[in-house]
Write a protein that holds these residues in place. Structure first.
Motif, PDB file in Angstrom:
ATOM      1  N   VAL A   6      67.590  32.335 -89.767  1.00 29.55           N
ATOM      2  CA  VAL A   6      67.574  31.009 -89.147  1.00 29.55           C
ATOM      3  C   VAL A   6      67.702  29.964 -90.254  1.00 29.55           C
ATOM      4  O   VAL A   6      66.783  29.785 -91.055  1.00 29.55           O
ATOM      5  N   ASP A   7      68.843  29.288 -90.296  1.00 27.33           N
ATOM      6  CA  ASP A   7      69.097  28.285 -91.336  1.00 27.33           C
ATOM      7  C   ASP A   7      70.171  27.339 -90.831  1.00 27.33           C
ATOM      8  O   ASP A   7      71.157  27.782 -90.232  1.00 27.33           O
ATOM      9  N   ASP A   8      70.000  26.044 -91.062  1.00 27.64           N
ATOM     10  CA  ASP A   8      70.980  25.069 -90.573  1.00 27.64           C
ATOM     11  C   ASP A   8      72.211  24.974 -91.467  1.00 27.64           C
ATOM     12  O   ASP A   8      73.189  24.316 -91.102  1.00 27.64           O
ATOM     13  N   ASP A   9      72.190  25.623 -92.625  1.00 30.10           N
ATOM     14  CA  ASP A   9      73.323  25.630 -93.542  1.00 30.10           C
ATOM     15  C   ASP A   9      74.267  26.776 -93.151  1.00 30.10           C
ATOM     16  O   ASP A   9      73.973  27.951 -93.396  1.00 30.10           O
ATOM     17  N   ALA A  10      75.399  26.416 -92.525  1.00 26.08           N
ATOM     18  CA  ALA A  10      76.315  27.437 -92.013  1.00 26.08           C
ATOM     19  C   ALA A  10      76.838  28.346 -93.128  1.00 26.08           C
ATOM     20  O   ALA A  10      76.986  29.562 -92.938  1.00 26.08           O
ATOM     21  N   ARG A  11      77.119  27.766 -94.293  1.00 26.76           N
ATOM     22  CA  ARG A  11      77.637  28.571 -95.398  1.00 26.76           C
ATOM     23  C   ARG A  11      76.601  29.587 -95.867  1.00 26.76           C
ATOM     24  O   ARG A  11      76.933  30.766 -96.091  1.00 26.76           O
TER      25      ARG A  11
END
Length: 237
Positions: free
Chosen positions: A14-19
């Protein structure tokens, strides 16, 4: 790449950084894990409602509900899935906040993917349900209706194993090995392999462990504070 089977650990990242999500998903997949991803806590909740995961890798700083708040809500709901937090803030207070919320471990950003995989394997090993003992436990400490096996570092109660986080298990093992003796916070930190941990970090772990072993954590019978000296584990029924 290892063959993916029904027994392959399933990780939710779960992380908002797509990369970063894509990088972690690809690397952990190459390491033999099944990996699903979510961009925020809301998406993670949706995933958790439809699938069972063996572990969460969770960013602390996310828009909307933070990783800390999400972890706290999961623990309040009784969900004991292991959680490894990723944080760009590695200060002691930030790490303490992670442990207070109920996380099993933390990893500061930026990190080496190899360390991430190693920590995941370590946490999953600790979280695996222990096999029932085939012979009486010889090296165990009684804590009320529970028994702590020093050789396996496992806590068992009348209803079976009690899940401890890695920090809780290491703390109880350090105290149980010297049951009846006072251990200073510095000695505990050394035993946990975290000599840099401050007094508050140790106190947080003690508070969390008391919730697992004490009938009333506010009036501890077994894990007692010795003022100005440290902590002592007093075994007994």
């Amino acid at each position: 790449m290892s063959e993916i089977t029904a027994d392959t650990p399933h990780i939710l990242v779960v992380d908002d950084d797509a990369r970063l999500r894509a990088l972690i998903q690809r690397y952990l997949g190459e390491q033999g894990f099944r990996v699903s991803v979510a961009a925020d806590a809301a998406a993670a909740r949706k995933a958790l409602s439809s699938m069972a995961f063996d572990m969460l890798v969770l960013d602390v700083m996310m828009p909307g509900e933070s990783g800390l708040d999400f972890t706290e809500s999961l623990r309040r709901d009784g969900k004991e899935v292991p959680i490894l937090m990723l944080t760009a803030r590695g200060a002691p207070d930030d790490r303490i906040a992670g442990f207070e919320s109920g996380a099993d471990d933390y990893l500061p950003k930026p990190f080496d993917p190899r360390e991430l995989a190693l920590r995941i394997r370590t946490i999953l090993k600790r979280a695996a349900p222990p096999a029932p003992p085939t012979t009486p436990v010889a090296h165990a400490v009684q804590i009320g209706p529970q028994w702590f096996d020093l050789e396996r570092a496992e806590l068992r109660g009348p209803d079976g194993p009690v899940r401890l986080t890695g920090g809780e298990s290491a703390l109880l093992l350090a105290l149980a090995r010297k049951a009846g003796e006072v251990l200073s916070r510095e000695e505990i930190a050394d035993a946990l392999g975290t000599p840099e941990a401050g007094e508050r970090a140790i106190d947080v772990q003690v508070t969390r462990l008391r919730r697992k072993i004490e009938p009333d954590p506010r009036e501890p019978r077994f894990l007692q504070t010795i003022r100005h000296r440290g902590y002592i584990l007093r075994p007994g029924a």
